[in-house]
Scaffold this active site. Structure first.
Site, PDB file in Angstrom:
ATOM      1  N   GLU A   1     -22.916 -35.471  17.485  1.00 30.97           N
ATOM      2  CA  GLU A   1     -22.041 -36.556  17.947  1.00 30.97           C
ATOM      3  C   GLU A   1     -22.293 -36.833  19.423  1.00 30.97           C
ATOM      4  OE1 GLU A   1     -21.114 -33.698  16.608  1.00 30.97           O
ATOM      5  OE2 GLU A   1     -19.839 -34.054  14.848  1.00 30.97           O
TER       6      GLU A   1
ATOM      7  N   GLY B   1     -16.686 -22.462  23.608  1.00 27.18           N
ATOM      8  CA  GLY B   1     -16.428 -23.897  23.758  1.00 27.18           C
ATOM      9  C   GLY B   1     -14.956 -24.225  23.923  1.00 27.18           C
ATOM     10  N   ARG B   2     -14.107 -23.588  23.079  1.00 26.61           N
ATOM     11  CA  ARG B   2     -12.686 -23.927  23.112  1.00 26.61           C
ATOM     12  C   ARG B   2     -11.941 -23.205  24.234  1.00 26.61           C
ATOM     13  NH1 ARG B   2     -14.416 -21.407  18.808  1.00 26.61           N
ATOM     14  NH2 ARG B   2     -13.721 -19.276  18.320  1.00 26.61           N
TER      15      ARG B   2
ATOM     16  N   GLU C   1      -9.733 -22.810  15.317  1.00 22.69           N
ATOM     17  CA  GLU C   1     -11.161 -22.451  15.315  1.00 22.69           C
ATOM     18  C   GLU C   1     -11.319 -20.970  15.679  1.00 22.69           C
ATOM     19  OE1 GLU C   1     -14.517 -24.234  18.010  1.00 22.69           O
ATOM     20  OE2 GLU C   1     -14.529 -25.414  16.157  1.00 22.69           O
TER      21      GLU C   1
ATOM     22  N   LYS D   1     -22.279 -27.558  25.610  1.00 22.66           N
ATOM     23  CA  LYS D   1     -22.838 -26.232  25.851  1.00 22.66           C
ATOM     24  C   LYS D   1     -24.261 -26.163  25.283  1.00 22.66           C
ATOM     25  CE  LYS D   1     -21.747 -21.358  25.117  1.00 22.66           C
ATOM     26  NZ  LYS D   1     -20.761 -20.383  24.627  1.00 22.66           N
TER      27      LYS D   1
ATOM     28  N   LYS E   1     -22.453 -28.936  10.062  1.00 20.04           N
ATOM     29  CA  LYS E   1     -23.443 -29.505  10.992  1.00 20.04           C
ATOM     30  C   LYS E   1     -24.807 -29.582  10.310  1.00 20.04           C
ATOM     31  CE  LYS E   1     -21.677 -27.910  15.506  1.00 20.04           C
ATOM     32  NZ  LYS E   1     -21.926 -27.002  16.647  1.00 20.04           N
TER      33      LYS E   1
ATOM     34  N   HIS F   1      11.054 -39.393  15.538  1.00 20.60           N
ATOM     35  CA  HIS F   1      11.029 -40.650  14.764  1.00 20.60           C
ATOM     36  C   HIS F   1       9.839 -40.640  13.815  1.00 20.60           C
ATOM     37  CE1 HIS F   1      14.215 -42.398  17.247  1.00 20.60           C
ATOM     38  NE2 HIS F   1      13.676 -41.646  18.205  1.00 20.60           N
TER      39      HIS F   1
HETATM   40  O1  F6P Z   1     -16.644 -27.244  16.646  1.00 18.05           O
HETATM   41  C1  F6P Z   1     -17.807 -26.513  16.763  1.00 18.05           C
HETATM   42  C2  F6P Z   1     -18.234 -26.456  18.214  1.00 18.05           C
HETATM   43  O2  F6P Z   1     -19.292 -25.567  18.361  1.00 18.05           O
HETATM   44  C3  F6P Z   1     -17.077 -26.067  19.128  1.00 18.05           C
HETATM   45  O3  F6P Z   1     -16.849 -24.691  19.178  1.00 18.05           O
HETATM   46  C4  F6P Z   1     -17.568 -26.651  20.433  1.00 18.05           C
HETATM   47  O4  F6P Z   1     -16.526 -26.766  21.378  1.00 18.05           O
HETATM   48  C5  F6P Z   1     -18.066 -28.021  19.943  1.00 18.05           C
HETATM   49  O5  F6P Z   1     -18.645 -27.757  18.656  1.00 18.05           O
HETATM   50  C6  F6P Z   1     -19.054 -28.702  20.870  1.00 18.05           C
HETATM   51  O6  F6P Z   1     -20.146 -27.863  21.100  1.00 18.05           O
HETATM   52  P1  F6P Z   1     -21.106 -28.198  22.377  1.00 18.05           P
HETATM   53  O7  F6P Z   1     -20.253 -28.021  23.621  1.00 18.05           O
HETATM   54  O8  F6P Z   1     -22.220 -27.216  22.288  1.00 18.05           O
HETATM   55  O9  F6P Z   1     -21.547 -29.635  22.233  1.00 18.05           O
END
Ligand code: F6P
Length: 502
Positions: free
Chosen positions: A223, A277-278, A363, A217, A497, A394
């Site tokens: 990452e 995002g979620r 979250e 987003k 972050k 198990h």
């Molecule tokens: O975990 C924090 C967060 O902002 C989530 O809400 C989101 O899904 C994820 O990092 C990735 O964010 P982006 O889609 O902006 O890379």
């Protein structure tokens, strides 16, 4: 248009101040705290028929929950007194219920039809269908080979590069819908920051047939950008600089960053700030999934979500499946003191569903400040964990049967497999009934009286998956409304972050 929920100054309405909450506390103390599920069943032969609900293709059996009609009545009153109906209206109307980010919350718009009138008075959501149409023609072109790699080969290996809501949804859904992958298409995902995932994956991929979907987003997540840049370097090294334009597409809202990366303008699929995002699998975040299963299957997932939305929007509180899961969760969390809840899917294709629900629920509900900025006065989100059934048996079911912890369970059962069905039912029964033999050595005794919900469906189709995801999205929303928290921001992840980037 504002309503009781959006205009309500939440500080006046701590849930613990609501009349129903006080009655529930008394009811728990005097009547339910020491109740035994087996007694509840023996006293009411029709119990299993009373405490079940059908919504769409989902069958909820909540008879193994510590409740009676009186309990259900009080829990429904709690939802009403907490303005849950007004909150539902506010969400569907596109009100800015994500108050700390000044945003609407409209994942329901991603799967709505125009006639549904979702967010009718706030934003022109026709752009949702424009993006869907753009995704559809892109997906069709890739699968038909109209769009090819830089050396003219068909793109068959789709790599989703993302994390959190930009990874968990596509990964979970691609596994859940494995029988629906189109001929020759393969789904892969890279999320973690240490580079090993990408190294292991590129070792088995042919760059000429690989399409990277950068799913982010913000297009700034450390990452994701680390992996995206490493993938870019791999494509340049194996092919050339020009190939980047053929082998990278993006799902994002950040055009500036996509310019810098070199994403072709027609290979960009946008979404909006009112998609959390979620809660974003239904948006362009689902692009990697759609590329593998095809647009017809992706649209079927959307249709499932819409079907649950219509149930959630219309059904009375005590016949509303997301509301039921929410008030049962609050009953165990805030009155029985449960610290965690286990999610046990008894179909292996949902083996990443617990991980998906961890982000969706934790979250959203891992908050200790209310929408009005004041500290909460009751527990909020539980710890969510779990594993695909039989594997769980198990692994940790010993603790669930004979441990000292009180952990309510959601069994999620596809009745397509008799063995899975038999094992799932046996576990729910054993948790509830325990052992009855009198002369058992103490170490063989199962105390029993351990609760569970069972959500059952015939087979895991795209529509069922859509219903299941939307069910939990709305459950989380209702819990947050009752606690008075904002389920749609995530300030708690910003500090990490910032420190990592520093
Ligand atoms: O975990 C924090 C967060 O902002 C989530 O809400 C989101 O899904 C994820 O990092 C990735 O964010 P982006 O889609 O902006 O890379």
């Amino acid at each position: 248009m504002a309503n009781a929920y959006t205009t309500r100054k939440l500080s006046a309405r701590y849930p613990t101040d609501l009349p129903a909450w006080k009655k529930l506390a008394d009811h728990h103390k005097s009547d339910m705290r020491d109740s035994n599920l087996n007694d509840l069943f023996s006293r009411d032969k029709k119990r299993v028929d009373k405490f079940k609900l059908v919504a769409g293709d989902l069958n909820l059996d909540y008879s193994k929950i510590h409740l009676k009609n009186a309990t259900l009545k009080l829990l429904s009153q709690l939802a009403k007194q907490a303005d849950v109906p007004a909150a539902i209206e506010a969400m569907f109307a596109g009100q800015k219920i994500n108050q700390t980010e000044e945003r609407a919350v409209l994942h329901v718009a991603l799967r709505a039809k125009i006639a549904d009138g979702v967010a009718h008075d706030t934003l022109g959501i026709t752009e949702v269908w424009e993006v869907l149409t753009k995704i559809e023609s892109f997906v069709d072109d890739v699968q038909s080979g109209t769009i090819k790699g830089s050396t003219g080969k068909r793109l068959t290996d789709i790599v989703n590069i993302g994390i959190g809501g930009s990874d968990l949804g596509p990964v979970m859904a691609s596994r859940a819908l494995r029988p629906y992958w189109k001929e020759g298409m393969r789904f892969h995902a890279v999320s973690n920051v240490d580079g090993t995932q990408l190294d292991d994956l590129t070792a088995e991929l042919d760059p000429e047939t690989t399409l990277f979907v950068i799913c982010s987003k913000t297009f700034t997540t450390q990452e994701t950008m680390t992996n995206a840049n490493a993938a870019r370097a791999w494509v340049i090294e194996r092919l050339d600089e020009l190939a980047v334009q053929y082998h990278f597409v993006a799902a994002s809202t950040n055009h500036e960053a996509m310019d810098a990366f070199g994403i072709r303008s027609d290979f960009r699929f946008g979404f909006w700030d009112w998609v959390g995002g979620r809660y974003s699998l239904w948006s362009a975040v689902g692009l990697s999934l759609a590329l593998v299963v095809g647009m017809d299957v992706f649209r079927a997932v959307l249709a499932g979500g819409r079907r649950m939305d219509q149930h959630f929007h219309r059904a009375p509180l005590d016949e509303n499946m997301p509301v039921l899961l929410a008030i049962i969760g609050i009953w165990y969390n805030n009155f029985f003191g449960a610290q965690s809840q286990a999610i046990l899917p008894y179909t292996h294709r949902l083996d990443r569903f617990p991980a998906y629900l961890q982000q969706l629920q934790m979250e959203s509900s891992g908050k200790s400040v209310r929408m009005d900025g004041k500290p909460v006065r009751c527990d909020t989100g539980m710890i969510i964990w779990g594993e695909a059934g039989n594997n769980a048996q198990h692994s940790f079911m010993q603790l669930m049967h004979q441990g000292t912890r009180f952990v309510p369970v959601d069994f999620i059962l596809s009745s397509a497999s008799d063995l899975a069905t038999a094992n799932c039912r046996a576990q729910a029964q054993a948790l509830m009934e325990g052992t009855s033999e009198k002369a058992l050595e103490s170490y063989r005794v199962h105390a029993g009286n351990r609760p569970s919900n069972t959500i059952q469906f015939e087979t895991l189709t795209p529509e069922v998956l859509g219903q299941l995801i939307a069910l939990y999205e709305h459950k989380v929303f209702v819990e947050g409304v009752i606690w008075g928290i904002n389920s749609f921001d995530q300030w708690g992840v910003e500090l990490g972050k910032k420190l990592a980037n520093a």
